[in-house]
Design a protein around this motif. Structure first.
Motif, short mmCIF file in Angstrom:
data_model
loop_
_atom_site.label_atom_id
_atom_site.label_comp_id
_atom_site.label_asym_id
_atom_site.label_seq_id
_atom_site.Cartn_x
_atom_site.Cartn_y
_atom_site.Cartn_z
N MET A 1 27.84 24.95 28.58
CA MET A 1 28.68 25.37 29.46
C MET A 1 28.72 27.01 29.91
SD MET A 1 32.70 25.05 29.02
CE MET A 1 32.65 23.19 29.32
N ILE A 2 29.11 27.33 30.93
CA ILE A 2 29.15 28.78 31.29
C ILE A 2 30.21 29.18 32.05
CG2 ILE A 2 27.95 30.47 32.92
CD1 ILE A 2 25.17 29.35 32.88
N HIS A 3 30.78 30.15 31.31
CA HIS A 3 32.01 30.83 31.84
C HIS A 3 31.68 32.11 32.59
CE1 HIS A 3 34.84 28.81 28.44
NE2 HIS A 3 34.05 28.22 29.06
N SER A 4 32.09 32.25 33.86
CA SER A 4 31.56 33.16 34.74
C SER A 4 32.67 34.18 35.26
CB SER A 4 30.94 32.78 36.01
OG SER A 4 31.65 31.82 36.95
N PHE A 5 32.39 35.40 35.70
CA PHE A 5 33.18 36.40 36.15
C PHE A 5 32.80 37.01 37.40
CE2 PHE A 5 34.39 35.83 31.73
CZ PHE A 5 35.49 36.11 31.83
N LEU A 6 33.55 37.12 38.08
CA LEU A 6 33.33 37.71 39.82
C LEU A 6 33.34 39.18 39.49
CD1 LEU A 6 32.40 37.61 42.49
CD2 LEU A 6 34.92 36.90 43.18
N ILE A 7 32.59 40.02 39.89
CA ILE A 7 32.72 41.42 39.81
C ILE A 7 32.70 41.99 41.54
CG2 ILE A 7 32.12 41.82 37.67
CD1 ILE A 7 29.49 43.18 38.78
N ILE A 8 33.61 42.86 41.88
CA ILE A 8 33.89 43.31 43.21
C ILE A 8 34.29 44.57 43.39
CG2 ILE A 8 34.00 40.88 44.40
CD1 ILE A 8 36.86 40.71 44.19
N GLY A 9 33.86 45.25 44.56
CA GLY A 9 34.57 46.52 44.52
C GLY A 9 33.63 47.59 44.91
N GLN A 10 33.73 48.74 44.91
CA GLN A 10 32.56 49.60 45.33
C GLN A 10 31.91 50.26 43.91
OE1 GLN A 10 35.89 52.57 46.74
NE2 GLN A 10 33.91 53.83 46.81
N SER A 11 31.17 51.44 43.96
CA SER A 11 30.16 51.79 43.11
C SER A 11 30.42 51.98 41.68
CB SER A 11 29.62 53.16 43.61
OG SER A 11 30.71 54.17 43.72
N ASN A 12 31.58 52.26 41.43
CA ASN A 12 32.11 52.40 40.01
C ASN A 12 32.11 50.83 39.36
OD1 ASN A 12 31.98 55.17 38.74
ND2 ASN A 12 33.84 55.29 40.23
N MET A 13 32.34 49.95 40.12
CA MET A 13 32.20 48.36 39.73
C MET A 13 30.60 48.01 39.73
SD MET A 13 33.09 45.64 38.22
CE MET A 13 34.92 45.91 38.19
N ALA A 14 29.95 48.41 40.83
CA ALA A 14 28.37 48.22 40.77
C ALA A 14 27.83 48.72 39.52
CB ALA A 14 27.87 48.65 42.06
N GLY A 15 28.24 49.88 39.12
CA GLY A 15 27.73 50.61 37.91
C GLY A 15 26.90 51.84 38.31
N ARG A 16 27.06 52.95 37.90
CA ARG A 16 26.34 54.03 37.91
C ARG A 16 25.75 54.80 36.63
NH1 ARG A 16 25.66 51.61 42.10
NH2 ARG A 16 26.04 51.93 44.43
N GLY A 17 26.26 54.20 35.51
CA GLY A 17 25.85 54.87 34.32
C GLY A 17 24.28 55.04 34.03
N PHE A 18 23.81 55.81 33.40
CA PHE A 18 22.38 56.33 33.42
C PHE A 18 21.61 55.28 32.44
CE2 PHE A 18 23.37 60.94 34.45
CZ PHE A 18 23.30 60.66 35.79
N LEU A 19 20.71 54.54 32.89
CA LEU A 19 20.24 53.45 32.01
C LEU A 19 19.64 54.01 30.69
CD1 LEU A 19 18.19 51.52 34.65
CD2 LEU A 19 20.55 50.99 33.90
N ASN A 20 19.27 55.14 30.52
CA ASN A 20 18.73 55.70 29.17
C ASN A 20 19.88 55.99 28.27
OD1 ASN A 20 19.62 57.90 30.63
ND2 ASN A 20 17.87 59.40 29.87
N GLU A 21 21.09 56.10 29.00
CA GLU A 21 22.23 56.37 28.01
C GLU A 21 23.15 55.18 27.67
OE1 GLU A 21 24.60 59.23 30.12
OE2 GLU A 21 23.25 60.82 30.12
N ILE A 110 34.71 29.75 37.03
CA ILE A 110 35.04 31.10 36.99
C ILE A 110 36.43 31.50 36.25
CG2 ILE A 110 35.89 33.02 38.51
CD1 ILE A 110 34.16 31.78 40.53
N ALA A 111 36.12 32.32 35.30
CA ALA A 111 37.39 32.79 34.24
C ALA A 111 38.15 33.95 34.60
CB ALA A 111 36.83 32.73 32.85
N GLY A 112 37.59 34.61 35.72
CA GLY A 112 38.11 35.96 35.98
C GLY A 112 37.61 36.66 37.17
N VAL A 113 38.17 37.61 37.52
CA VAL A 113 37.84 38.61 38.58
C VAL A 113 38.11 40.05 38.26
CG1 VAL A 113 37.94 39.20 41.04
CG2 VAL A 113 38.29 36.82 40.45
N LEU A 114 36.91 40.76 38.10
CA LEU A 114 36.97 42.18 37.99
C LEU A 114 36.86 43.06 39.16
CD1 LEU A 114 36.35 40.79 35.17
CD2 LEU A 114 34.95 42.89 34.58
N TRP A 115 37.88 43.99 39.30
CA TRP A 115 37.79 44.76 40.62
C TRP A 115 37.99 46.15 40.22
CZ3 TRP A 115 37.70 44.51 45.88
CH2 TRP A 115 38.23 45.41 46.72
#
Length: 250
Positions: A1-21, A110-115
């Motif tokens: 069984m998979i519980h899933s989450f929808l993520i929507i919005g702009q760049s700070n939800m897409a994620g811009r954290g430096f991968l090496n950090e 789907i268990a939730g939505v993150l915006w």
């Protein structure tokens, strides 16, 4: 069984954290939707741009998977630089997110939505319309995807936008944050997640990897306050079984 989450919005939800950090992804329960099928989670989770990075949903999903001992899937649909007008009901971003979510529901629940969004709506002319527009979008997602029993989590905009970013329009993030908090106070299935004190990349626009990890934990804490303990998670076919069924029907 998979519980899933929808993520929507702009760049700070897409994620811009430096991968090496960013901390290592080493939880085998974490999945990400690719081409309608669940794959082991890898970065960038939400590859909307060549410079996409780590994402707050990583620590969120890790916390969920550990708490409930279940495969946890992410449906990545955030797109950097986008405004509420671009997320309008019937627009490309809205329809794409609904389509991806509908695909995900074949093999998950789907268990939730993150915006997280608002930087593109901080102008003097746009921020007064924020609550009306976002409320319409949320209600449309609920109706289209039958998500009346799951939390919608709304993340606050970072302090650094006012304190260090030279764009004068960002003074209005206080109004955006107040609007998000007000929406959460009115609706028992909407949660506001404050970004107070979180750090940024050198651009003073995007949360850094450390901040995103902490932000995801804050999202998770808010989710746990709102989640419906009686939500039914229907057993769905394994993604490979669903794939074989589709082939057999041809």
């Amino acid at each position: 069984m998979i519980h899933s989450f929808l993520i929507i919005g702009q760049s700070n939800m897409a994620g811009r954290g430096f991968l090496n950090e960013a901390p290592k992804l080493d939880n085998p329960h974490l999945k990400v939707l690719r081409n309608g099928r669940w794959q082991p989670m890898y970065r960038p989770v939400n590859g909307d741009r060549p410079f996409s990075g780590s994402n707050l949903v990583e620590s969120f999903a890790d916390s969920y998977a550990n708490e409930f001992d279940v495969d946890t899937g992410v449906i990545p649909c955030a797109d950097g630089g986008t405004s509420l007008n671009q997320w309008a009901v019937g627009g490309l971003l809205f329809d794409h997110a609904c389509y991806m979510a509908e695909l995900a529901t074949r093999t998950s629940t789907i268990a939730g939505v993150l915006w997280h969004q608002g930087e593109s709506d901080c102008s003097d002319s746009l921020y007064p319309l924020y609550e009306e527009k976002l409320t319409t979008i949320i209600e449309a997602f609920r109706k289209k995807l039958n998500l009346y029993d799951v939390p919608f989590l709304l993340g606050g905009l970072g302090d650094f936008l006012i304190e260090k970013n030279p764009n004068p329009e960002y003074k209005n993030i206080v109004h955006i944050n107040a609007t998000l908090q007000h929406m959460a106070e009115k609706d028992p299935m909407i949660g506001f997640v404050p970004a107070t004190g979180l750090g940024s990349n050198p651009d003073y626009l995007h949360f850094n990897a450390t901040a995103l990890h902490e932000f995801g934990l804050r999202y998770y804490d808010e989710f746990m306050k709102l989640r419906n303990p009686n939500k039914v998670f229907v057993e769905k076919p394994h993604p490979d079984d669903a794939f074989r069924t589709d082939i057999d029907s041809l």
